[in-house]
Design an enzyme around this catalytic site. Structure first.
Site, PDB file in Angstrom:
ATOM      1  N   GLY A 156      13.891  44.217  24.391  1.00  0.00           N
ATOM      2  CA  GLY A 156      14.330  43.065  23.547  1.00  0.00           C
ATOM      3  C   GLY A 156      15.268  43.332  22.624  1.00  0.00           C
ATOM      4  O   GLY A 156      16.258  44.374  22.957  1.00  0.00           O
ATOM      5  N   ARG A 157      15.372  42.838  21.645  1.00  0.00           N
ATOM      6  CA  ARG A 157      16.596  42.709  20.698  1.00  0.00           C
ATOM      7  C   ARG A 157      16.375  44.079  19.813  1.00  0.00           C
ATOM      8  O   ARG A 157      17.340  44.853  19.732  1.00  0.00           O
ATOM      9  CB  ARG A 157      16.509  41.490  19.396  1.00  0.00           C
ATOM     10  CG  ARG A 157      16.767  40.530  19.996  1.00  0.00           C
ATOM     11  CD  ARG A 157      16.161  39.299  18.937  1.00  0.00           C
ATOM     12  NE  ARG A 157      14.645  39.256  18.942  1.00  0.00           N
ATOM     13  CZ  ARG A 157      14.153  38.293  19.150  1.00  0.00           C
ATOM     14  NH1 ARG A 157      14.792  36.772  19.204  1.00  0.00           N
ATOM     15  NH2 ARG A 157      13.023  37.865  19.202  1.00  0.00           N
ATOM     16  N   ILE A 158      15.247  44.740  19.810  1.00  0.00           N
ATOM     17  CA  ILE A 158      15.222  46.154  18.901  1.00  0.00           C
ATOM     18  C   ILE A 158      15.328  47.141  19.804  1.00  0.00           C
ATOM     19  O   ILE A 158      15.842  48.091  19.583  1.00  0.00           O
ATOM     20  CB  ILE A 158      13.787  45.954  18.171  1.00  0.00           C
ATOM     21  CG1 ILE A 158      13.477  44.792  17.061  1.00  0.00           C
ATOM     22  CG2 ILE A 158      13.712  47.422  17.558  1.00  0.00           C
ATOM     23  CD1 ILE A 158      12.078  44.819  16.589  1.00  0.00           C
ATOM     24  N   ARG A 179       9.875  43.593  31.315  1.00  0.00           N
ATOM     25  CA  ARG A 179       9.525  42.671  32.177  1.00  0.00           C
ATOM     26  C   ARG A 179      10.601  42.156  33.102  1.00  0.00           C
ATOM     27  O   ARG A 179      10.339  41.920  34.230  1.00  0.00           O
ATOM     28  CB  ARG A 179       9.002  41.423  31.155  1.00  0.00           C
ATOM     29  CG  ARG A 179       7.395  41.133  31.288  1.00  0.00           C
ATOM     30  CD  ARG A 179       7.035  40.232  30.527  1.00  0.00           C
ATOM     31  NE  ARG A 179       8.028  39.837  29.499  1.00  0.00           N
ATOM     32  CZ  ARG A 179       7.712  39.177  28.668  1.00  0.00           C
ATOM     33  NH1 ARG A 179       6.717  38.288  28.379  1.00  0.00           N
ATOM     34  NH2 ARG A 179       8.736  38.934  27.661  1.00  0.00           N
ATOM     35  N   ALA A 239       6.557  49.606  18.038  1.00  0.00           N
ATOM     36  CA  ALA A 239       6.086  48.511  18.693  1.00  0.00           C
ATOM     37  C   ALA A 239       4.547  47.904  17.736  1.00  0.00           C
ATOM     38  O   ALA A 239       4.818  47.268  16.653  1.00  0.00           O
ATOM     39  CB  ALA A 239       5.559  48.457  20.099  1.00  0.00           C
ATOM     40  N   ARG A 240       3.652  48.145  18.343  1.00  0.00           N
ATOM     41  CA  ARG A 240       2.193  47.899  17.749  1.00  0.00           C
ATOM     42  C   ARG A 240       1.102  48.767  18.232  1.00  0.00           C
ATOM     43  O   ARG A 240       1.305  49.750  19.123  1.00  0.00           O
ATOM     44  CB  ARG A 240       1.756  46.516  18.274  1.00  0.00           C
ATOM     45  CG  ARG A 240       2.366  45.213  17.770  1.00  0.00           C
ATOM     46  CD  ARG A 240       1.704  45.230  16.357  1.00  0.00           C
ATOM     47  NE  ARG A 240       2.205  44.165  15.603  1.00  0.00           N
ATOM     48  CZ  ARG A 240       3.329  43.946  14.965  1.00  0.00           C
ATOM     49  NH1 ARG A 240       4.047  45.010  14.765  1.00  0.00           N
ATOM     50  NH2 ARG A 240       3.705  42.782  14.476  1.00  0.00           N
ATOM     51  N   GLU A 269      -4.984  50.007  12.449  1.00  0.00           N
ATOM     52  CA  GLU A 269      -4.640  50.331  11.217  1.00  0.00           C
ATOM     53  C   GLU A 269      -4.894  49.392  10.185  1.00  0.00           C
ATOM     54  O   GLU A 269      -5.451  48.255  10.851  1.00  0.00           O
ATOM     55  CB  GLU A 269      -3.157  50.201  11.390  1.00  0.00           C
ATOM     56  CG  GLU A 269      -2.355  48.806  11.612  1.00  0.00           C
ATOM     57  CD  GLU A 269      -0.828  49.139  11.974  1.00  0.00           C
ATOM     58  OE1 GLU A 269      -0.257  49.681  12.684  1.00  0.00           O
ATOM     59  OE2 GLU A 269      -0.299  48.330  11.178  1.00  0.00           O
ATOM     60  N   HIS A 287       3.565  51.926   9.146  1.00  0.00           N
ATOM     61  CA  HIS A 287       4.173  50.500   9.312  1.00  0.00           C
ATOM     62  C   HIS A 287       5.146  49.972   8.560  1.00  0.00           C
ATOM     63  O   HIS A 287       5.018  49.012   7.836  1.00  0.00           O
ATOM     64  CB  HIS A 287       2.819  49.681   9.702  1.00  0.00           C
ATOM     65  CG  HIS A 287       3.123  48.302  10.473  1.00  0.00           C
ATOM     66  ND1 HIS A 287       2.293  47.857  11.224  1.00  0.00           N
ATOM     67  CD2 HIS A 287       4.252  48.008  10.853  1.00  0.00           C
ATOM     68  CE1 HIS A 287       2.909  47.051  11.838  1.00  0.00           C
ATOM     69  NE2 HIS A 287       4.086  46.910  11.729  1.00  0.00           N
ATOM     70  N   ILE A 288       6.185  51.041   8.354  1.00  0.00           N
ATOM     71  CA  ILE A 288       7.247  50.559   7.474  1.00  0.00           C
ATOM     72  C   ILE A 288       8.584  50.649   8.123  1.00  0.00           C
ATOM     73  O   ILE A 288       9.698  50.542   7.502  1.00  0.00           O
ATOM     74  CB  ILE A 288       7.356  51.660   6.341  1.00  0.00           C
ATOM     75  CG1 ILE A 288       7.651  53.018   6.896  1.00  0.00           C
ATOM     76  CG2 ILE A 288       6.073  51.473   5.371  1.00  0.00           C
ATOM     77  CD1 ILE A 288       8.003  54.177   5.836  1.00  0.00           C
TER      78      ILE A 288
HETATM   79  C1  GLV Z   1       6.328  44.211  11.946  1.00  0.00           C
HETATM   80  O1  GLV Z   1       5.631  44.958  12.528  1.00  0.00           O
HETATM   81  C2  GLV Z   1       6.906  42.931  12.636  1.00  0.00           C
HETATM   82  O2  GLV Z   1       6.300  42.524  13.714  1.00  0.00           O
HETATM   83  O3  GLV Z   1       7.645  42.495  12.105  1.00  0.00           O
END
Ligand code: GLV
Length: 329
Positions: A156-158, A179, A239-240, A269, A287-288
């Site tokens: 995606g964008r990132i 996908r 990501a997550r 987390e 998560h920064i």
């Molecule tokens: C950070 O994890 C976000 O989804 O912006």
């Protein structure tokens, strides 16, 4: 006319909360208490809207307990904390903060990948422990980033912004799995090659995960996937948590089945799997990835823009479920 009430569920820049006060009765949380599910539901009583972050879970039960709630505005691009189907069924708008964090998050993902490849955290811990007594030819020897194969899961964008850094700044060959395949005009300037997930795992020197979390991406990287990676490869997750099976990753790192990893996100987390805390070859950050002053302000501003528009008859700039618009009442 009575002003709508809104909840700002977490502490955030005061001047940005003031933008909400110009339109609404605001209950904020400057102490930044983390509400339990029951507390969040109670705080939402009588509120028409909420400014939330990824820490607040919005589900059917909470929406049913607060039928007056019309908009939940996330200060995050990911919105796996929101049950969007439950929102759709009840006509509640959900919004997120895409675009404003893309480049900042890509910077951090790239930095983490470099830190893993060049063993920056591991060697720094060694130095701080006072263990550095001599130079040696193979001390913290790592792998090159420039010229290597960059694998991206989730283009995606990132993902594309990380690919740009790799291809244009570091002469990397970019392979990706997603996908759907990118349009040729997006692939061409990056020389990006669409491959199967298996080829991605087998061929990447440095694999970066940027895929949204969903039931489909849960444990997308587990023991079987790690076993396909090169022993010299690195894995970076911006990501997550939950996209990676953290226990399986810790085992693979400990046994050097992959060289190193870098993680900004974790399953469950802010708890971190205890095995990850004891393996040396992993860089861990809390998560920064989007945490620069400018970007966090832009994210907060965008969440506020969405909330103001949603409750004043405007057009929310970044709705997740625009099909519920216009909102009733
Ligand atoms: C950070 O994890 C976000 O989804 O912006």
């Amino acid at each position: 006319m009575t002003r709508p009430s809104v909840l700002v569920a977490r502490a955030v820049f005061g001047d940005i909360v003031d933008r909400l006060r110009a339109h609404f009765d605001v209950e904020d949380n400057p102490q930044d208490r983390i509400f339990t599910k029951a507390e969040l539901s109670a705080k939402l009583a009588g509120k028409a809207g909420a400014f939330i972050t990824g820490s607040e879970r919005i589900d059917a039960e909470l929406l049913d307990a607060n039928p007056q709630l019309r908009a939940v505005c996330n200060m995050a691009v990911g919105y796996n904390n929101i049950d969007v189907d439950a929102c759709n069924a009840r006509g509640v708008l959900a919004t997120n903060t895409p675009d404003v964090l893309t480049e900042t998050t890509a910077d951090f993902g790239f930095a983490l990948m470099m830190a893993a490849a060049r063993r920056m955290a591991e060697s720094e811990h060694f130095l701080r422990r006072g263990e550095w007594s001599k130079w040696s030819y193979d001390m913290f020897i790592g792998s090159d980033v420039h010229g290597a194969t960059l694998g991206i899961l989730g283009m995606g964008r990132i993902g594309q912004a990380i690919a740009r850094r790799g291809a244009l700044g570091f002469g990397m060959q970019v392979i990706y799995h997603n996908r759907s395949r990118l349009a040729p005009e997006l692939e061409a300037p990056l020389g990006a090659r669409y491959v199967s997930k298996e080829a991605l795992l087998r061929e990447a020197d440095h694999l970066v995960l940027v895929v949204p979390y969903s039931a489909a991406s849960h444990h997308a990287i587990g023991a079987a996937e790690l076993a396909l990676m090169k022993p010299s490869a690195t894995l970076t997750n911006v990501a997550r948590g939950g996209v990676v099976d953290d226990a399986a990753l810790a085992a693979a790192l400990r046994e050097r089945r992959i060289a190193a990893a870098a993680l900004d996100v974790f399953e469950g987390e802010p708890s971190v799997h205890p095995d990850l805390l004891t393996v040396p070859n992993v860089v861990l950050t809390p998560h920064i990835a989007s945490a620069t002053v400018r970007t966090r302000r832009a994210m907060a501003d965008l969440a506020v823009d969405n909330l103001i528009a949603a409750l004043t008859g405007g057009t929310p700039p970044t709705p997740v479920n625009p099909q519920v618009l216009p909102l009733k009442g």
